[in-house]
Design an enzyme around this catalytic site. Sequence first.
Site, PDB file in Angstrom:
ATOM      1  N   HIS A  67       0.812  -1.223   0.000  1.00 57.22           N
ATOM      2  CA  HIS A  67       0.000   0.000   0.000  1.00 57.22           C
ATOM      3  C   HIS A  67       0.841   1.268   0.000  1.00 57.22           C
ATOM      4  CE1 HIS A  67      -4.003  -1.924   0.750  1.00 57.22           C
ATOM      5  NE2 HIS A  67      -3.209  -2.897   1.146  1.00 57.22           N
ATOM      6  N   ASP A  94       3.758   9.487  -1.144  1.00 55.40           N
ATOM      7  CA  ASP A  94       2.604   8.718  -0.682  1.00 55.40           C
ATOM      8  C   ASP A  94       2.316   7.597  -1.668  1.00 55.40           C
ATOM      9  OD1 ASP A  94       0.699   8.259   1.269  1.00 55.40           O
ATOM     10  OD2 ASP A  94      -0.084  10.300   1.180  1.00 55.40           O
TER      11      ASP A  94
END
Length: 494
Positions: free
Chosen positions: A157, A365
Amino acid sequence: MSRLIVVSNRVAVPQAGRAKAAGGLAVAINSALRERGGVWFGWSGHVSETPSLTPEVTTSNNIDYCVTDLSPDDLQEYYHGFANRVLWPLMHYRVDLAEFSRADLSGYMRVNEEFAEHVSRFLKPDDVVWIHDYHLMPLAKFLRERGHRNKIGFFLHIPFPSLEIIQALPHHLEVSAALTQYDLVGVQTENDRENLARYFALLGGREIDGDHLFEFPDRQVRIGAFPVGIETEVFARCARRISRSSFVKEVRESMSGRSLVIGVDRLDYSKGIPERMDAFERFLAANEDWHNRVTYLQITPKSRSEVQEYADMEHQINAKTGQVNGDYGEAIWTPIRYINRSYSRTALAGLYRMADVGLVTPLRDGMNLVAKEYVAAQDPADPGVLILSQFAGAAFELGDGALLVNPHEAEAVAAALKRALEMPLDERRRRHAGMMKIVEENDIHRWAARFLSALSAGDASRQPASLAKKAGSRGGSDASSGGGVSRHISFPAA
């Protein structure tokens, strides 16, 4: 349909009297597990001096939620230590913040092996296994050592960094090289996929079909880019509903007609909050005509306050907020509203909808779902503008509609703020429509279905290579529907 076994660091166990998991990964996993039947295994979130050898099982809606406690040493070494003080900063390109110790690495590997031992007790030969995130990268290695030949997939992730960065990880051949024991490794973006491909080549993997299928001595591993989505329809509906609530009405009244810029981030050095505040200060310094006409609301729940780096960052942000408000504020206007508390997803949906600008500028991110939630929450007739970091995974999908910025360049972010606040309605509508189409088509359910379809078929090439770049080439196979299987789960006596 094969039973699905999901393994993650934490498990969203249903509890009587509590609302169901609100969104994100829990929504996708629960949906897939209800369809196929299966088990969700992981840490309970509790610490015990003597964790039981038999995990606690809760059965609900065709799913066995199976959890185990960690010992105090496990918590310190596996979770706080190697996972969050080595892997987290390094994978976010902050090698300078990684604090390696052999004890933490030993604890990380120990917990992964213990998880493998627990899973081995209920794993059936035809089960499909889906393992999640950086906490559990070596888990397939320990399952293979126990003789399991199941199809095992892994999804990361967070970003997978460049070759130079990943090699800075001490003992990377024990940790990240264990990804070669999976059948399918999913990452968020094409950039992550290329970084992982270069790493696999370094490890001696031979790309055999020109489409990210790598051959190692004991198996073939496919790499795929599967950008995570949100529950788009549900979130958009929630935003429409809450926009009429007394909460949103009170916030709107407190703005006194001013424009609203919003940022929502967990307190973490990867989110770029100090840099964002510097940019807002530059905007105020360069645009006196916007004084008393715009308010920047930054919602930042505290995170890992016991870690010194996070405590230092909290102090830095508090000081910057006070300085900007002191320099530019007036008796009737506070330029920055900085809030250290959590809001429900429903409340956030309402705040996103009323915000003229969504400021999403992480330094790095994996995806950043706030960007997608901001888009989903907008009123299509009068949408706000998304300012998005080029280093967020979401930029690969939303870059044509958002204003992309380098979060390290304060002047550029300040210029983007001015452009966003003054953007004509027609342009705002056009940009939002393009982003909304992407967010609708690649929602959280499509993401899970595409990954599991690729894993079950052993063919990740079914997903289009250009999904993360152009809306017109998005697609992929949805998982077929089917009934559940036997729910009973048993463990040998401790």
